[in-house]
Design an enzyme around this catalytic site. Structure first.
Site, short mmCIF file in Angstrom:
data_model
loop_
_atom_site.label_atom_id
_atom_site.label_comp_id
_atom_site.label_asym_id
_atom_site.label_seq_id
_atom_site.Cartn_x
_atom_site.Cartn_y
_atom_site.Cartn_z
N LYS A 29 46.80 57.80 35.97
CA LYS A 29 47.78 57.19 35.07
C LYS A 29 48.98 58.11 34.91
O LYS A 29 50.13 57.67 35.03
CB LYS A 29 47.11 56.91 33.72
CG LYS A 29 47.84 55.93 32.86
CD LYS A 29 47.09 55.70 31.54
CE LYS A 29 45.82 54.88 31.74
NZ LYS A 29 44.95 54.89 30.54
N ARG A 98 46.46 58.55 25.59
CA ARG A 98 45.76 57.72 26.60
C ARG A 98 45.03 58.60 27.60
O ARG A 98 45.59 59.53 28.15
CB ARG A 98 46.79 56.88 27.36
CG ARG A 98 47.79 56.18 26.48
CD ARG A 98 48.95 55.61 27.28
NE ARG A 98 48.56 54.54 28.16
CZ ARG A 98 49.37 53.99 29.06
NH1 ARG A 98 50.63 54.45 29.20
NH2 ARG A 98 48.95 53.02 29.84
N GLY A 107 37.91 50.82 31.30
CA GLY A 107 37.19 50.58 30.05
C GLY A 107 36.24 51.69 29.65
O GLY A 107 35.51 51.58 28.67
N MET A 109 37.01 55.06 29.10
CA MET A 109 37.49 56.06 28.17
C MET A 109 38.53 55.43 27.25
O MET A 109 38.75 54.23 27.31
CB MET A 109 38.00 57.25 28.94
CG MET A 109 36.82 57.97 29.59
SD MET A 109 37.26 59.39 30.54
CE MET A 109 38.48 58.70 31.60
N ARG A 352 49.34 51.26 39.28
CA ARG A 352 48.46 51.95 40.23
C ARG A 352 48.24 51.00 41.40
O ARG A 352 48.47 49.79 41.30
CB ARG A 352 47.14 52.33 39.58
CG ARG A 352 46.29 51.12 39.32
CD ARG A 352 45.05 51.43 38.50
NE ARG A 352 44.75 50.21 37.75
CZ ARG A 352 44.07 50.15 36.65
NH1 ARG A 352 43.60 51.25 36.10
NH2 ARG A 352 43.83 49.01 36.06
N HIS A 468 14.89 50.99 41.33
CA HIS A 468 13.90 50.74 42.38
C HIS A 468 14.25 49.47 43.16
O HIS A 468 14.30 49.46 44.38
CB HIS A 468 12.52 50.61 41.74
CG HIS A 468 11.42 50.28 42.70
ND1 HIS A 468 11.04 48.99 42.98
CD2 HIS A 468 10.66 51.09 43.48
CE1 HIS A 468 10.06 49.02 43.88
NE2 HIS A 468 9.82 50.28 44.20
N SER A 795 19.33 60.23 73.17
CA SER A 795 19.67 59.25 72.15
C SER A 795 18.96 59.69 70.87
O SER A 795 17.75 59.85 70.85
CB SER A 795 19.21 57.85 72.56
OG SER A 795 19.47 56.95 71.51
N CYS A 863 20.61 55.71 68.26
CA CYS A 863 20.08 54.38 67.97
C CYS A 863 19.38 54.50 66.62
O CYS A 863 18.97 55.56 66.21
CB CYS A 863 19.13 53.92 69.05
SG CYS A 863 17.77 55.05 69.37
N TYR A 883 28.38 57.27 72.10
CA TYR A 883 28.26 55.91 71.57
C TYR A 883 27.32 55.88 70.38
O TYR A 883 26.53 56.81 70.16
CB TYR A 883 27.75 54.95 72.66
CG TYR A 883 26.31 55.17 73.07
CD1 TYR A 883 25.25 54.57 72.38
CD2 TYR A 883 26.00 56.00 74.16
CE1 TYR A 883 23.94 54.80 72.75
CE2 TYR A 883 24.69 56.22 74.53
CZ TYR A 883 23.66 55.62 73.82
OH TYR A 883 22.37 55.85 74.17
P1 ADP Z 1 43.44 51.57 29.86
O1 ADP Z 1 43.30 52.75 30.76
O2 ADP Z 1 42.16 51.12 29.25
O3 ADP Z 1 44.22 50.47 30.52
P2 ADP Z 1 45.83 52.39 28.55
O4 ADP Z 1 46.02 53.82 28.25
O5 ADP Z 1 46.55 51.86 29.72
O6 ADP Z 1 44.29 52.08 28.61
O7 ADP Z 1 46.27 51.58 27.26
C1 ADP Z 1 45.97 50.22 27.10
C2 ADP Z 1 47.19 49.47 26.68
O8 ADP Z 1 47.75 50.01 25.50
C3 ADP Z 1 48.32 49.53 27.68
O9 ADP Z 1 48.20 48.59 28.68
C4 ADP Z 1 49.50 49.18 26.81
O10 ADP Z 1 49.64 47.80 26.71
C5 ADP Z 1 49.13 49.79 25.49
N1 ADP Z 1 49.86 51.04 25.35
C6 ADP Z 1 49.49 52.26 25.74
N2 ADP Z 1 50.46 53.16 25.49
C7 ADP Z 1 51.47 52.48 24.92
C8 ADP Z 1 52.76 52.82 24.42
N3 ADP Z 1 53.20 54.08 24.48
N4 ADP Z 1 53.52 51.86 23.92
C9 ADP Z 1 53.06 50.59 23.86
N5 ADP Z 1 51.87 50.19 24.30
C10 ADP Z 1 51.08 51.13 24.82
MG MG Z 2 45.87 50.58 31.25
#
Ligand code: ADP
Ligand code: MG
Ligand code: MG
Length: 911
Positions: A29, A98, A107, A109, A352, A468, A795, A863, A883
């Site tokens: 990020k 963030r 989802g 962290m 990304r 398992h 082989s 093989c 091969y």
């Molecule tokens: P995740 O990795 O779970 O996507 P993010 O760090 O991207 O978490 O944050 C989730 C959402 O929070 C972002 O998509 C954005 O919409 C909102 N957000 C994060 N930082 C800011 C900011 N500085 N201003 C406004 N919205 C923010």
């Molecule tokens: Mg995000």
């Protein structure tokens, strides 16, 4: 000196200081926020605290020296740039905190928005909002400020202080129902002010302290919480599942807040630059007006398709499309983005390179080549063999009639429908009647093995990709969905319940081992278009299926690039023909065992029981023409391509009836007074031949040395078939392979006899027969220099080499304890699935080097199923084999990976 270095160590980077290649240090990020900043895109200013700071924190339990000061300095310069101070009561600067690791962990962290708000600054924020909005009603601005404050307490409480999230949600639901609405937009400023009070009480109740009012304390605690979230249980589990190293740590991004909840002219959204499901070009995204980011993902309100933003705010929409095009061009790939619009001003909050389905990966790679953004070498980087394998499985034909009732983990791919059973015994029973069954268990254990073998698919309500059920199913190539936890399995009652419905034994379900989805009833299955193309029934030049076109193009390029040849394991003409259509360039392993089965069993019994002189010779003489016909068929199909035939390998008692069954037969017949002389002889033979460890017993070359005439008969059949094929105008290139050799003397003995027979049969027909050996006993690998003197090719039998290298009996260990080994990280993947580079791989490397040193030009192949495993193919390329050979269905995967191996090793021949 060392202390000096730690103090000076740079732990904080302004967005303008980073770039997209610094993912390791800044997290994905942070690196991409920096990249966008440097591209001149509208990114709210901010800075990134490095993964190194996180690692140091996690190692010592405290922030490293110098970090606090560097954060202070970056915060000050942010405040200067924005003309506001963090949490200033009059006009507060607010930030988000963030997480962001090198690999995206969706989802897993946490993020805290609106850091810097407190009882004073919330008023300042409201005043500023009404002021800057000009005509906007101050009620709207108040609403906005209190909404932001309640979000801070909620996210901070949950993330930083582990207050149960439901408590906040209940309080929100309560006030909504008191106002008779289910839309949070209907709450006014006073409602939200009340909610803030309720939230603070919840916070106090759970933490024993007041919600922190100091902005800088909020910031520091939030940063620390992000560091710690790296080791949260779900993050640890996720990393194990996805094989992400545990010591990378996460970066922390501190970003100036922009507000999507300032009114109807504000909002927030997510988008892909192409369809991540199909790869189609177009606009794919969701938008939510008057909201902050987390609402989109949380699904609190219904989003609208991104296209509708064009009506709401044309100029932001046009700018966004322009930025998406720019990002695609810059990253030369599908991107996903997160953005916010604050009163008509667009802000980019994340981008990304986006995840995509297997089909989209191929289609997009093809499109990017067309658009001139990447070349075909790069296209090979963008796809992989696992994706191709996925595209070759039959798929469910899904229309509106079928909605999944549960989703688990796609543990072993494929699509399977069948009758539900709950016990191994029942699975075996129904399968014997020819029914398709799905074995349903909470989790499986070694007792379920027979049922798993009998079943078409396996469904469990517990366990992940390394459970398992998952490990064993993958080993058997069987469809499996694990951990479908919405399913409540009741084995004694022979039923499961899911989504309020009851499924009894005998009902039909369908499971998709690729997506993890579970359906009630029988979902029709459709063949894969990609397989139809490989089989030659779809002409890639004249079809407008974009997936098939892309696969064709990329495969053609891989074939042009690769140095490894790809052969197949095939025992019959039909298999050989199919594998050729899949692109096999020969047979690397033709097993001869099956040629001793069926109505030939009787001859084999005579061979084994032979006592009187001449009996064995008679049995062998009767087998000879049958074997010759088998080989003729295979040579015909392969028409001039090399065919490696392995002389008989398994212990001979495998061809006799099992001991228990014989004993019972004899007893019953004796009781009835029948003549049991033959059965008794058989029983005695089986008793005599019983082995404690058949895998390590009388098999392979040992049989050839002990049973006179056995190998000679096979060698003669091969040579005669080759000659007859050549005389008939065809071509045959037989390679005779001796199994289980551990010492050069074994091979020399077999070779001397074989050479005589070959010379006699071949005469002046021009047929050339090579003689070589499998390298599958560790001793053979370690004495490869000697063995090469007597072998024209090696082989590697990687299954046996793995078994004997590790001392594992595959059938016993996969079910018994592999799950534990995977859990403990003793290996990341079963060494039967992917070659163990360090151990078994080293044996291969030694044998290849010493074999070639003794005999330059020694032909080297492999093989065994590793020949079709992507990572293993790369290893075999690196080691310089000639091969790989794998099952017909895996041939395209091996072709693709062999091409990718060349590109990834820098395009050069690694030999
Ligand atoms: P995740 O990795 O779970 O996507 P993010 O760090 O991207 O978490 O944050 C989730 C959402 O929070 C972002 O998509 C954005 O919409 C909102 N957000 C994060 N930082 C800011 C900011 N500085 N201003 C406004 N919205 C923010
Ligand atoms: Mg995000
Ligand atoms: Mg073997």
């Amino acid at each position: 000196m060392a202390a000096q270095e730690t103090v000076d160590h740079k732990y904080v980077y302004d967005f303008s200081e980073g770039n997209k290649d610094l993912k390791e240090l800044l997290g994905g990020k942070g690196a991409n926020l920096a990249e966008m900043t440097n591209l001149g895109l509208p990114v709210p200013p901010g800075f990134t605290i490095t993964t190194e700071a996180c690692q140091a924190y996690l190692a010592t339990g405290r922030e490293p020296d110098g970090l606090a000061g560097q954060i202070e300095a970056h915060l000050e310069s942010l405040e200067r740039a924005m003309g506001k101070r963090l949490g200033d009561p009059q006009d507060p600067l607010l930030v988000s905190v963030r997480s962001g690791a090198k690999f995206s962990m969706p989802g897993m962290m946490e993020t805290v928005l609106n850091v810097g708000l407190n009882d004073q600054s919330v008023e300042g924020l409201a005043r500023q909002a009404s002021g800057s909005a000009g005509q906007a009603a101050s009620g709207g601005a108040d609403r906005f400020a209190w909404d932001s404050y309640r979000r801070l307490i909620q996210m901070f409480g949950k993330t930083v202080c582990e207050v149960p999230g439901e408590e906040f949600e209940h309080a929100l639901d309560e006030i909504k129902s008191a106002r008779g609405t289910d839309n949070d937009l209907d709450l006014d400023a006073d409602d939200l002010r009340g909610l803030v009070d309720a939230y603070k009480k919840i916070f106090l109740k759970h933490t024993g302290r007041e919600f922190p009012q100091q902005p800088r304390e909020q910031l520091d605690l939030a940063i620390r919480a992000v560091f710690e979230s790296w080791n949260a249980e779900r993050a640890v589990l996720y990393r194990r599942q996805e094989r992400i190293p545990a010591d990378l740590g996460t970066a922390v991004n501190v970003v100036t807040m922009v507000f999507g909840n300032l009114g109807p002219d504000s909002g927030t959204g997510v988008a892909f630059t192409r369809d991540p499901a199909s790869g189609a070009q177009g606009i794919y995204g969701d938008y939510l007006a008057n909201a902050q980011g987390e609402d989109v993902v949380a699904g609190i309100r219904n989003t609208v398709p991104l296209q509708e933003l064009e009506q709401l705010d044309k100029s932001s929409y046009d700018e966004l499309l322009g930025i998406m095009a720019r990002l695609e061009e810059h990253y030369r790939d599908l991107c996903d983005i997160e953005f916010t619009i604050e009163r008509g001003k667009l802000w980019m909050l994340q981008t990304r390179v986006g995840k995509r389905t297997a089909a989209a990966a191929f289609v997009i790679a093809g499109q990017l080549v067309d658009e001139g953004l990447i070349d075909l070498d790069e296209a090979l980087h963008r796809v992989n063999g696992a994706q191709l394998a996925q595209l070759m499985f039959p798929r469910f034909q899904l229309d509106h009639e079928f909605a999944p009732v549960a989703t688990g983990i796609g543990a072993s791919p494929g699509a399977a429908s069948g009758t539900v059973v709950f016990t191994s015994a029942r699975a075996v029973e129904l399968a014997a009647e020819g029914r398709s069954v799905i074995l349903v268990r909470r989790e499986t254990n070694p007792d379920d093995l027979n049922g798993m073998i009998a079943a078409k698919g396996i469904l469990t309500s517990r366990g992940g990709k390394t459970s398992h059920a998952a490990v064993v199913a993958r080993g058997m190539g069987k469809t499996c969905v694990s951990g479908a936890d919405a399913i409540e399995v009741n084995v004694p009652a022979k039923r499961f319940t899911v989504a309020g419905q009851t499924v009894d034994e005998g009902d039909v379900v369908s499971i998709d081992g690729t997506t993890g989805k579970v359906y009630l009833g029988e979902v029709p299955v459709m063949p894969s278009e990609v397989v139809q193309y490989f089989e030659g029934s779809l002409d890639p030049e004249h079809i407008d299926n974009p997936l098939v076109r892309a696969v064709h193009r990329i495969m053609t390029h891989a074939d042009g690039k690769r140095r490894l040849a790809v052969r197949t394991n095939a025992d019959t003409g039909a298999d050989a023909a199919r594998a050729r259509r899949f692109g096999a360039e020969g047979i690397g392993l033709c097993r001869t065992e099956h040629m001793f089965l069926g109505d030939r069993r009787e001859l084999v019994e005579r061979l084994i029981l032979a006592r009187a002189p001449g009996e064995r010779e008679a049995a062998l003489a009767a087998l000879l023409p049958l074997q010759r016909a088998d080989f003729e068929e295979i040579f015909r199909e392969m028409d001039g391509l090399p065919v490696t035939v392995r002389l008989i390998d398994p212990p001979l008692h495998e061809f006799l009836p099992p001991l228990e069954q014989l004993a019972v037969n004899v007893a019953v017949a004796q009781e009835r007074g029948e003549d049991v002389a033959k059965e008794e002889a058989l029983l005695a033979a089986v008793r005599r031949m019983h082995e404690e460890n058949p895998m390590l017993g009388l098999r392979g070359v040992r049989l050839g040395l002990v049973i006179p005439g056995l190998f000679a008969m096979q060698v003669r059949a091969i040579a005669e078939a080759a000659v007859s094929c050549t005389r008939g105008g065809g071509a045959a290139k037989p390679e005779i392979m001796v199994p289980l050799v551990g010492a050069v003397q074994e091979l020399e003995t077999v070779r001397a006899e074989a050479e005589k027979i070959i010379a006699e049969v071949v005469g002046d027909s021009g047929v050339e027969v090579l003689i070589g050996t499998m390298i599958e006993v560790p001793r053979a690998a370690l004495t490869a220099g000697q063995i090469a003197e007597a072998a024209e090719f090696f082989s590697f039998g990687t299954n046996d080499l793995t078994q004997m290298g590790w001392g594992f009996s595959r059938d016993d260990v996969e079910g018994a304890f592999f799950w534990r080994y995977l859990e403990l990280g003793i290996f990341g993947i079963s060494p039967f699935e992917s070659i163990d580079r360090d151990g078994v791989g080293r044996l291969i490397r030694i044998a290849a080097e010493e074999g070639r040193a003794a005999r330059p030009g020694l032909k080297l192949g492999i093989c065994g199923e590793h020949g079709g495993d992507p990572d293993s193919v790369h290893f075999f390329h690196e080691v310089g084999l000639d091969y790989v050979s794998c099952s017909p269905f895996r041939v395209p995967v091996a072709r693709l990976e062999a091409g990718r191996a060349v590109v990834e090793s820098g395009g050069s021949d690694s030999r």
